[in-house]
Design an enzyme around this catalytic site. Structure first.
Site, short mmCIF file in Angstrom:
data_model
loop_
_atom_site.label_atom_id
_atom_site.label_comp_id
_atom_site.label_asym_id
_atom_site.label_seq_id
_atom_site.Cartn_x
_atom_site.Cartn_y
_atom_site.Cartn_z
N GLU A 185 0.82 -1.21 0.00
CA GLU A 185 0.00 0.00 0.00
C GLU A 185 0.86 1.26 0.00
O GLU A 185 0.54 2.25 -0.68
CB GLU A 185 -0.95 0.00 1.21
CG GLU A 185 -1.96 -1.13 1.24
CD GLU A 185 -3.06 -0.98 0.18
OE1 GLU A 185 -3.05 0.02 -0.56
OE2 GLU A 185 -3.91 -1.88 0.09
N ASP A 241 -4.37 -9.58 -8.62
CA ASP A 241 -4.76 -8.65 -9.69
C ASP A 241 -3.63 -7.82 -10.28
O ASP A 241 -3.29 -7.93 -11.46
CB ASP A 241 -5.90 -7.74 -9.19
CG ASP A 241 -5.62 -7.11 -7.83
OD1 ASP A 241 -4.54 -7.35 -7.26
OD2 ASP A 241 -6.47 -6.33 -7.35
N GLU A 262 -18.54 -6.08 -2.73
CA GLU A 262 -17.17 -6.58 -2.61
C GLU A 262 -17.05 -8.00 -3.14
O GLU A 262 -16.00 -8.38 -3.65
CB GLU A 262 -16.72 -6.55 -1.14
CG GLU A 262 -16.25 -5.21 -0.66
CD GLU A 262 -14.91 -4.80 -1.27
OE1 GLU A 262 -13.89 -4.87 -0.57
OE2 GLU A 262 -14.89 -4.41 -2.46
N GLU A 279 -12.19 0.51 -9.69
CA GLU A 279 -11.76 -0.39 -10.78
C GLU A 279 -12.75 -0.45 -11.94
O GLU A 279 -12.35 -0.51 -13.11
CB GLU A 279 -11.50 -1.80 -10.23
CG GLU A 279 -10.22 -1.97 -9.46
CD GLU A 279 -10.29 -1.41 -8.05
OE1 GLU A 279 -9.24 -1.23 -7.41
OE2 GLU A 279 -11.43 -1.14 -7.57
N THR A 315 -1.20 1.16 -10.84
CA THR A 315 -2.43 0.53 -10.36
C THR A 315 -3.24 1.49 -9.49
O THR A 315 -4.43 1.29 -9.29
CB THR A 315 -2.12 -0.76 -9.59
OG1 THR A 315 -3.32 -1.51 -9.39
CG2 THR A 315 -1.48 -0.46 -8.24
#
Length: 889
Positions: free
Chosen positions: A103, A250, A344, A362, A448
């Protein structure tokens, strides 16, 4: 959409951003995040812990750093200049706090680098940032060095957490004891670390990120080319062996492709294409993307999907594979229209599995990329829906609040930094024209976290040798690079209907209405209690039977390889009695399918092209039918010229009987039962039939043998032979028709000897024929195109379960049955999958954050295995599913 409407929506995005950003700056800064319900900042340690979610917070004004380059994209250059000064003046990176390496890299390091990228761009333009002297880059380098201790492992994979002040192994670090990390956590570093190296000339950052990627590549499962979700950072063993494109994996795939774009290293593209081929082979079941086991990729590991996979259509656009991107995006959009936001997690029949929605961007990202690729204004309407839903359901006086439950509309006191960093960036770009931008967005690649890195970095400070390590591990051919295309402004400028034609078949894939179910108790008030549905009586074409399945918590899924999957969720049954009936039904189906598989193990058949210029040299593997002429009892087979029928699906009376009479009819799979097609062509005078799979690219090389079953009725009236060809083999015949018009084939139980006499005569007649070369090329092409003269090898579907393994003790767990569509006669429907069901409780918050997935899965194959092997396979699967009980997104 008119220009005025586009501009209005773009301005609305700006207003929404101002609402969120100003409230963060007024009520939360310098805290990491805004708590929009209580109008205050979230400071780590002062609020109740949220577990791993809090690892993103490091007392470094996370939201402001994450939002820097968004300010410039939205033309807020004055606000950007003020924000950069605040970051330089106020932010401290030397805090005694444990943060997530992943993160911190994508949000903080990426935010600083993105801010630096646009700052030097503005300075070069000459109006803003003239005072800037690389301060953000200096902070990024400082942070990069603070992350490096996490890479102190023998494997090169980083520890998942690091202390900003004390590193990892220091006594006061309070970290360094972890052994596992997620694949995305270790594989989503290369863009930021390489950019830091290229900007500063310090190569160590890029070297460490490359080493981590190299290690993951080496540890991929070699037979499937898939990677698991969780890996041991010391040994490299896979801890969680399920694989998908969502949470935990991902951005690993995303960074392989984007690292090739940014750094120009072919090895990254080769790796991505190898993985992508495996994804499309095993995980992609359009429009679904379902997790599988890396060692048994034909075995689904979940009956639900998570919202993070919504990025994948956007990545497919960058790859150039537009069709599946449109399909998956459309499915996701329908889920959003049903629930207002993307939950989710949601099940394969589109019910809510985990009801939260933390304002993830996304889906907006994929919408933007699809609009750029297709130019289809449909995606502007999708963006408009997202804007309306955010304002209607998530907007609160102090910003935008995450949804605690999409079904009830309840809020959570949370506004993550990625909402400002990504959501508004993609929505604004969706509606902005080039003249609305102060710089060319095409000069940058998105990380990302949607941070901007300039493409000119590819030629700057190339301190890393571009040694190609990929081909040491895998052999690649040209097919690995199919669909890799350059980025163009619009991929389909001359066909605005392209995307619509792909979306159209999916428009009803998500059921919009949920009719109230009737329980067995209510039924008993009518004409008396009805006996439960028995497996032997079930027909997939019977709407009443499908309704009973819904009540029992059983859903029916048609997989792209021709199999039918039955899934039972006991908690979704209308009542406990219905749940018991569902379990009983599943057990009966297992036993029935096992019994019928033993009884009906029909060998493959052959379709042999015997006319000029093939003369029997091309033999295609075909699936048999459980009705009609038994070719094994007619050694001569059936020989005749082929003709395409109208309508091509064969589901109604044939309109060109004169072309079909005394010929072998070609037709497409779908929209009705196989037996119905056979009766229609037999009535038109055909002497045989070949059904060609409508699933693009399917082949007997990769898919298990397909047997066509009847319709549950007496099929003695069907006397002609019927065979099934997969798409690849069927296209060989269709191509031959296009080139030679008259094509004669032989349907038989096995290939016959070639017609050497006719072949020799043809060669003599063709010695001086100008078309001889063309004929030979056609022959070669046909053989290379998939000619098969032997039985195909069995696919991966060799997992056989002992039917007795399913006992009533499993009543509370999900029961899953994978059946070959040919495994059982009465219920096989070769039409498209039925519309998904909703239950009476669909609008009630029944689902928990995680759901036990001690799934019982079975998959029959034509092979016979000893009982020890069967039980070993079964136990291995049970262990895998038990491990997934701990699964949290």
């Amino acid at each position: 959409m008119s220009k005025e409407e586009k501009r209005r929506l773009g301005n609305q995005v700006l207003e929404m951003f101002d609402h969120a950003y100003s409230n963060y700056m007024e009520h939360a800064y310098p805290a990491d995040e805004l708590m929009p319900l209580t109008c205050r900042g979230r400071v780590r340690g002062q609020e109740p812990s949220r577990g791993d979610v809090d690892d993103a917070l490091g007392k470094f004004s996370l939201t402001l750093i994450d939002t820097l380059d968004t300010l410039v994209v939205l033309n807020k250059t004055k606000e950007f200049e003020e924000a950069v000064k605040k970051v330089i003046k106020d932010v401290n990176l030397d805090n005694d706090i444990v943060v997530s390496v992943f993160e911190t890299n994508i949000r903080v390091l990426g935010g600083l680098l993105g801010g630096h990228s646009v700052a030097i761009m503005l300075k070069e333009k000459g109006e803003y940032m003239q005072w800037y002297n690389g301060e953000l880059l200096h902070m990024a380098k400082e942070l990069g060095y603070k992350l490096l201790p996490a890479f102190n492992t023998t494997s090169g994979l980083p520890y998942p957490r690091v202390n900003l002040k004390f590193g990892v192994r220091h006594p006061e670090a309070r970290t360094g004891t972890e052994t596992d990390t997620c694949t995305a956590c270790a594989g989503t570093l290369i863009l930021e670390f390489a950019a830091l190296s290229r900007f500063t000339g310090t190569s160590i950052f890029e070297e460490y990120a490359r080493k981590a990627l190299d290690f993951i590549w080496e540890k991929r499962q070699r037979s499937s080319n898939l990677v698991g979700v969780t890996i041991n950072i010391h040994t490299g063993d896979w801890v969680r062996k399920d694989s998908g494109v969502g949470a935990g994996i991902d951005s690993y795939y995303e960074y392989l492709l984007k690292a090739y774009v940014l750094l120009g290293d072919d090895s990254f593209l080769e790796r991505f294409n190898t993985h992508y081929d495996a994804i499309m082979r095993y995980i992609s079941q359009p429009p679904l993307l379902l997790d599988v086991h890396i060692h048994k990729p034909m075995l689904n590991a979940r009956t639900w999907m998570d919202s993070l996979l919504a990025f994948f259509p956007g990545l497919q656009v960058l790859k150039g594979d537009i069709r599946p991107a449109i399909e998956t995006h459309e499915m996701l959009y329908q889920v959003i229209k049903k629930h207002n936001f993307l939950p989710e997690a949601f099940t394969t029949d589109f019910r809510v599995h985990w009801a939260q929605h933390p304002l993830r961007p996304e889906f907006a990202e994929s919408t933007y990329f699809l609009y750029k690729a297709t130019g289809d204004p449909y995606y502007l309407e999708v963006g408009k829906t997202l804007i309306e839903n955010l304002n209607k359901y998530a907007r609160v006086p102090c910003g935008f609040a995450a949804m605690k439950d999409v079904r009830t509309g309840s809020h959570e006191d949370r506004m993550d930094s990625f909402f400002l960093a990504e959501m508004f960036k993609y929505l604004y770009l969706l509606f902005a024209d080039k003249e609305d931008m102060i710089f060319d967005i095409e000069d940058y690649i998105f990380t990302t976290e949607a941070h901007l890195l300039p493409l000119w970095l590819s030629t700057t400070n190339q301190t890393i040798s571009k040694k190609n390590t990929t081909t040491e591990y895998t052999e690649l051919d040209d097919s690995n690079f199919d669909w890799t295309c350059p980025n163009t402004q619009i991929l389909f400028p001359n066909d605005p209907m392209f995307a619509q034609s792909i979306r159209e078949p999916l428009k009803n894939v998500v059921d919009k209405s949920c009719p109230r179910g009737i329980s067995r108790a209510e039924e008993s008030l009518g004409s008396g209690p009805k006996p439960p549905l028995r497996a032997r009586d079930f027909m997939a074409s019977n709407p009443e039977h499908l309704e009973i399945l819904k009540k029992m918590g059983v859903s029916l899924i048609h997989l792209k390889d021709g199999r039918v999957q039955l899934v039972q969720h006991a908690v979704q049954a209308a009542s406990s009695l219905d749940a018991e009936d569902g379990l009983r039904f599943m057990q009966e189906m297992i036993e029935l399918s096992s019994q019928q598989q033993k009884e009906q193990q029909l060998p493959p058949r052959a379709v042999q092209i015997v006319s000029h210029p093939f003369f029997g040299r091309v033999v295609l593997t075909a699936g048999p039918a459980q009705f009609g002429m038994d070719l094994s009892k007619h050694k001569a087979g059936t020989r005749g010229f082929v003709a395409t029928i109208k309508p091509y699906n064969g589901c109604s009376e044939i309109t060109n009987p004169e072309a079909v009479k005394e010929k072998i009819a070609l037709m497409q799979r779908g929209q009705c039962m196989f037996a119905e097609k056979a009766r229609n062509i037999q009535k038109a005078g055909a002497i045989g039939g070949i059904v060609i799979d409508d699933n693009e690219g399917s082949s007997s090389d990769t898919a298990p043998l397909f047997q066509m079953a009847g319709d549950g009725k007496n099929t003695d009236d069907i006397t002609i032979p019927m065979l099934f060809l997969f798409n690849k083999e069927g296209n060989i015949i269709l191509d031959a028709i296009r080139e030679y018009e008259a094509v004669e084939v032989l349907l038989s139980d096995k290939a016959k000897d070639r017609d050497l006499e006719m072949e020799n005569m043809d060669q003599k007649l063709s010695e001086n024929d100008s078309h001889k070369q063309n004929s030979e090329e056609a022959t070669s092409a046909s053989q290379d195109g998939g000619a098969v003269s032997e039985e195909p090898e069995e696919g991966e579907n060799s997992d056989v379960a002992d039917p007795d393994s399913l006992s009533p003790a499993h009543a509370d767990s999900d029961t899953v049955s994978n059946l070959n569509q040919d495994s059982y006669v009465p219920e096989t429907d070769e039409a498209s999958a039925p519309e998904p069901a909703c239950t009476q409780g669909d609008n009630q918050p029944q689902e928990q954050k995680t759901e036990t997935e001690s799934n019982s899965k079975v998959n029959w194959d034509n092979k016979v295995q000893p009982m020890e092997s069967i039980l070993a396979d079964w136990n291995e699967d049970i262990e895998a599913f038990e491990m997934m009980e701990k699964d949290e997104l």
